[in-house]
Scaffold this active site. Structure first.
Site, PDB file in Angstrom:
ATOM      1  N   GLY A  15       2.119  12.198  -7.366  1.00 56.26           N
ATOM      2  CA  GLY A  15       1.740  11.191  -6.734  1.00 56.26           C
ATOM      3  C   GLY A  15       0.111  10.594  -8.224  1.00 56.26           C
ATOM      4  O   GLY A  15      -0.561  11.068  -8.724  1.00 56.26           O
TER       5      GLY A  15
ATOM      6  N   ASP B 153      -2.452  -0.566   3.736  1.00 58.20           N
ATOM      7  CA  ASP B 153      -3.394  -1.955   4.289  1.00 58.20           C
ATOM      8  C   ASP B 153      -1.641  -2.356   5.246  1.00 58.20           C
ATOM      9  O   ASP B 153      -1.584  -3.082   5.596  1.00 58.20           O
ATOM     10  CB  ASP B 153      -3.840  -2.832   3.355  1.00 58.20           C
TER      11      ASP B 153
ATOM     12  N   ALA C   3       3.899  11.104   0.097  1.00 54.96           N
ATOM     13  CA  ALA C   3       4.334   9.502   1.198  1.00 54.96           C
ATOM     14  C   ALA C   3       5.466   9.085   0.159  1.00 54.96           C
ATOM     15  O   ALA C   3       6.070   8.767  -0.859  1.00 54.96           O
ATOM     16  CB  ALA C   3       2.987   8.635   1.580  1.00 54.96           C
ATOM     17  N   TYR C   4       6.023   8.515   1.391  1.00 51.39           N
ATOM     18  CA  TYR C   4       7.684   7.640   0.258  1.00 51.39           C
ATOM     19  C   TYR C   4       7.164   6.392   1.124  1.00 51.39           C
ATOM     20  O   TYR C   4       6.203   5.508   1.435  1.00 51.39           O
ATOM     21  CB  TYR C   4       8.724   7.914   1.900  1.00 51.39           C
TER      22      TYR C   4
ATOM     23  N   TYR D 144       7.734   0.224   5.973  1.00 50.79           N
ATOM     24  CA  TYR D 144       7.226   1.207   4.796  1.00 50.79           C
ATOM     25  C   TYR D 144       5.641   0.857   6.396  1.00 50.79           C
ATOM     26  O   TYR D 144       4.998   2.367   6.497  1.00 50.79           O
ATOM     27  CB  TYR D 144       6.708   0.342   3.682  1.00 50.79           C
TER      28      TYR D 144
END
Length: 299
Positions: free
Chosen positions: A14, A107, A65-66, A130
């Site tokens: 990522g 955030d 993470a997705y 999410y």
């Protein structure tokens, strides 16, 4: 002879995991291992147990993470599996094996309704899948009892992967006009700045002094329009950036309109000075302009 701290970075492919890998060569007192989901799947509890029974670490940085905000609305089960259940598996193993966990959150756990910079004590209220699944992951870490730091970041960009900076840089090189929303406000996060911060607090041991949730982003405030305008200006592309309202771009996801993370707690505890977003952006584009202009950075 001083023993090097052993650091496992999960999610090596990522944006942040790739940047940490890039910066790792400057931190010679740390011994790194990097894994992808193919090598270590957080959602496979049996594989996780087997891996941590065979490998010992001082610190785990979880960058996995997705992150597809739109996709999460249609694939809630998949998003929750990675962002919540997988994190639960990891946190429990860190507790059992006495490993310090550094976890990256977002955030998007906030609804953007405050209208002022948000500190860590503000109650989260995510607007979509999410954000909800990332918040669940945070909660699982806290309940697990493992030693941890959770960093909420915003608007991350880097030379790796897909992100707003690279998208605008590429599009503005070939288009005469770009429409960008100006009613969503936040702060960009340079992956270079953040990864160096993370590795420094591990190297000097400061990560052990403070636990809990912290906010990190570059200093300052901007809209997506302001962000795009500065990218085009720095690159000196002949492209007009036009401010528009977000309702001109219908979406399955309701995004927070104002999420500016308050970094006062982090700066005080870790005694760090964070650069203004415009300075970090200029540094990034200046050092990667050749790659962008030659289309070697894909989006």
């Amino acid at each position: 002879m001083v023993t090097k701290k052993k650091v496992l970075v999960i999610g090596k492919n990522g944006q942040l995991g790739s940047e940490i890998g890039h910066q790792a060569q400057s931190f010679l007192d740390l011994n790194f291992t990097f894994t992808s989901s193919a090598e270590l799947d957080l959602t496979d509890s049996a594989q996780m147990v087997n891996y941590f029974s065979s490998n010992r670490y001082d610190v785990v940085i979880n960058c996995a993470a997705y992150t597809n905000v739109e996709g999460a609305e249609a694939s809630e089960e998949e998003a929750r599996l990675v962002n919540a259940i997988g994190v639960k598996n990891l946190a429990e193993l860190c507790f059992l094996n006495k490993i310090f966990l550094i976890h990256i959150s977002t955030d998007y756990v906030f609804d953007g309704s405050t209208g002022y910079p948000i500190n860590e004590d503000v109650t989260p209220n995510p607007l979509g899948v999410y954000g909800r699944t990332k918040l669940e992951g945070e909660q699982f870490i806290i309940v697990s009892g493992c030693d941890h730091l959770i960093f909420r970041i915003s608007w991350l960009y880097s030379q790796f992967g897909d992100n707003f900076v690279k998208t605008i840089a590429n599009l503005s090189a070939s288009k005469k006009e770009l429409k960008v929303v100006y009613d969503q406000v936040g702060t960009p996060t340079s992956s270079i700045d953040f990864s160096r911060f993370l590795l420094k607090i591990i190297e000097d041991g400061n990560y052990l002094k403070f636990q809990g949730i912290y906010h990190y982003a570059n200093q300052g405030v901007c809209s997506w329009y302001d962000f795009a305008y500065q990218i085009v200006q720095i690159l000196q592309h002949d492209c007009r950036v036009v401010p528009v309202l977000s309702d001109e771009y219908p979406s399955k996801v309701k995004r927070p309109n104002y999420v500016v993370l308050n970094k006062r707690k982090l700066c005080k505890h870790f005694r760090v000075e964070i650069s203004h977003w415009n300075d970090s952006l200029r540094h990034f584009l200046t050092n990667h302009k050749g790659l962008i202009c030659n289309n070697q950075i894909s989006i």
